[in-house]
Scaffold this motif. Structure first.
Motif, PDB file in Angstrom:
ATOM      1  N   ARG A 242     -10.711   4.587  -1.213  1.00 18.98           N
ATOM      2  CA  ARG A 242      -9.526   3.738  -1.175  1.00 18.98           C
ATOM      3  C   ARG A 242      -9.293   3.050  -2.519  1.00 18.98           C
TER       4      ARG A 242
ATOM      5  N   GLN B 281      -5.595   4.362  -3.094  1.00 18.14           N
ATOM      6  CA  GLN B 281      -5.509   3.210  -2.209  1.00 18.14           C
ATOM      7  C   GLN B 281      -4.571   3.442  -1.037  1.00 18.14           C
ATOM      8  N   TRP B 282      -3.737   4.464  -1.143  1.00 16.79           N
ATOM      9  CA  TRP B 282      -2.709   4.633  -0.124  1.00 16.79           C
ATOM     10  C   TRP B 282      -2.714   6.077   0.382  1.00 16.79           C
ATOM     11  N   ASN B 283      -2.970   6.223   1.682  1.00 20.50           N
ATOM     12  CA  ASN B 283      -2.913   7.521   2.356  1.00 20.50           C
ATOM     13  C   ASN B 283      -1.965   7.378   3.542  1.00 20.50           C
ATOM     14  N   PHE B 284      -0.981   8.255   3.638  1.00 17.93           N
ATOM     15  CA  PHE B 284       0.031   8.116   4.680  1.00 17.93           C
ATOM     16  C   PHE B 284       0.235   9.427   5.441  1.00 17.93           C
TER      17      PHE B 284
ATOM     18  N   CYS C  83      -2.024   9.265  -2.005  1.00 16.74           N
ATOM     19  CA  CYS C  83      -1.240   8.597  -3.039  1.00 16.74           C
ATOM     20  C   CYS C  83      -2.104   7.666  -3.889  1.00 16.74           C
TER      21      CYS C  83
ATOM     22  N   ARG D 299      -0.660   4.990  -5.226  1.00 15.07           N
ATOM     23  CA  ARG D 299      -0.067   3.659  -5.052  1.00 15.07           C
ATOM     24  C   ARG D 299       0.776   3.671  -3.786  1.00 15.07           C
ATOM     25  N   ASP D 300       1.357   2.522  -3.458  1.00 13.80           N
ATOM     26  CA  ASP D 300       2.193   2.409  -2.271  1.00 13.80           C
ATOM     27  C   ASP D 300       3.561   3.036  -2.556  1.00 13.80           C
TER      28      ASP D 300
ATOM     29  N   ARG E 131       5.855   3.739  -0.168  1.00 10.36           N
ATOM     30  CA  ARG E 131       6.757   3.581   0.980  1.00 10.36           C
ATOM     31  C   ARG E 131       8.204   3.258   0.577  1.00 10.36           C
TER      32      ARG E 131
ATOM     33  N   ALA F 178      -0.204   4.459   7.826  1.00 10.14           N
ATOM     34  CA  ALA F 178      -1.282   4.506   6.843  1.00 10.14           C
ATOM     35  C   ALA F 178      -2.502   5.147   7.485  1.00 10.14           C
TER      36      ALA F 178
END
Length: 310
Positions: free
Chosen positions: A229, A233-236, A270, A272-273, A275, A294
């Protein structure tokens, strides 16, 4: 009394010019299911042999149930049950007769035999098949019988080496359920050696990964996932309505490192974020957003990270 029922410090085994296990520091708490992961030849089996007192370490120490396996192997064997990858049985004997034989080898009195065997057969789900010859059993049934042989000695710790290998999905489910019940109902400590990561993730509270003779990391899946992470830090997971192809557009979003089709949607890894950009893309494509959630790193991601870095 230590909180750890298995503990090693600098445990090392060398065979001439081959290092089998190097400076292993391992801690397994009482009553937990611990997953011991690693490729073939990494050192898992050698570690088990040292914990059971079946081979002596080159140097380092181990404690199992409060005893030293090297100097007190019989005390360890009384308290630890071991199920190898391919357990052996007397095929012409019934399940009950096989268990009775093991019980007598462990000097369990005849006055206790019937009650003990009945309880163990019930535990492993073989009560209705107790008087069938083992040659008629499926591999899954044989593995459960093998766990039954381990339980006959009423151990504090059981070590299972690839127990689900070659078993059909229903058999795997029954075996994993059995492992979970043994922990919850009997407070047993289980050391589970396996390379089937999704199965380990279902039943293990903590895992250790050994690669090229060295333990590279140990902890809970959540703890080990933090390293991933930090990097990603970002997995969607995203799902949209309609039949419009989206993979190319999703992959092109700044910050999307990897995009894979998964079931009815796409899994995004990802840096970063993304969204806000993702919502803009959905509006521009004129499709409805059905799901956006997430996701934590999988055990497979964790394993591959540490394996590649070892």
């Amino acid at each position: 009394m230590s909180d750890y029922i298995i503990e090693t410090a600098g445990l090392t085994k060398r065979y001439r010019d081959k290092m089998a296990v190097s400076d292993l520091d391992l801690q397994i708490a009482r009553g937990e299911v611990f997953g011991f992961l690693g490729p073939n030849g990494a050192g898992k089996t050698t570690t088990i042999l040292m914990l059971l007192g079946l081979t002596e370490p080159t140097h380092g120490t181990a404690s199992v149930c409060g005893f030293n396996p090297t100097t007190q192997p019989l005390e360890v064997k009384r308290r630890v049950g071991y199920l190898p990858e391919n357990p052996g049985f007397y095929e012409d004997l019934t399940a009950r007769e096989n268990l009775a034989y093991i019980a007598r080898l462990n000097r369990i009195g005849e006055d206790r035999l019937d009650g003990l065997l009945g309880r163990v057969l019930e535990q492993v789900g073989l009560a209705e098949d107790a008087d069938r010859p083992v040659r008629e059993f499926s591999r899954g049934m044989k593995q459960r019988l093998g766990i039954g042989e381990v339980l006959v000695k009423e151990p504090e710790v059981i070590i299972l080496d690839e127990p689900t290998l070659g078993i059909d999905p229903e058999g795997v489910t029954r075996l994993l359920d059995l492992i979970t019940r043994l922990q919850h109902e009997s407070g047993l400590t289980v050391l589970l050696c396996s390379h089937l990561l999704h199965q380990v993730q279902q039943v293990c509270q903590r895992i250790g990964i050994i690669v090229r003779s060295r333990m590279v990391v140990q902890g809970s899946p959540d703890e080990l996932g933090k390293a991933i992470r930090q990097e990603r830090q970002w997995n969607f997971f995203v799902e949209v309505g309609g039949d419009q192809p989206m993979e190319e557009a999703l992959s092109a979003l700044p910050g999307v490192d990897e995009c894979q089709h998964q079931g009815s949607g796409w899994s995004l890894r990802c840096t970063r974020d993304v969204r806000p950009e993702l919502m803009t893309l959905v509006r521009e494509q004129g499709v409805g957003l059905l799901q956006l959630r997430a996701e934590d790193p999988t055990l497979e991601e964790i394993y591959l990270k540490y394996f590649r870095e070892a």
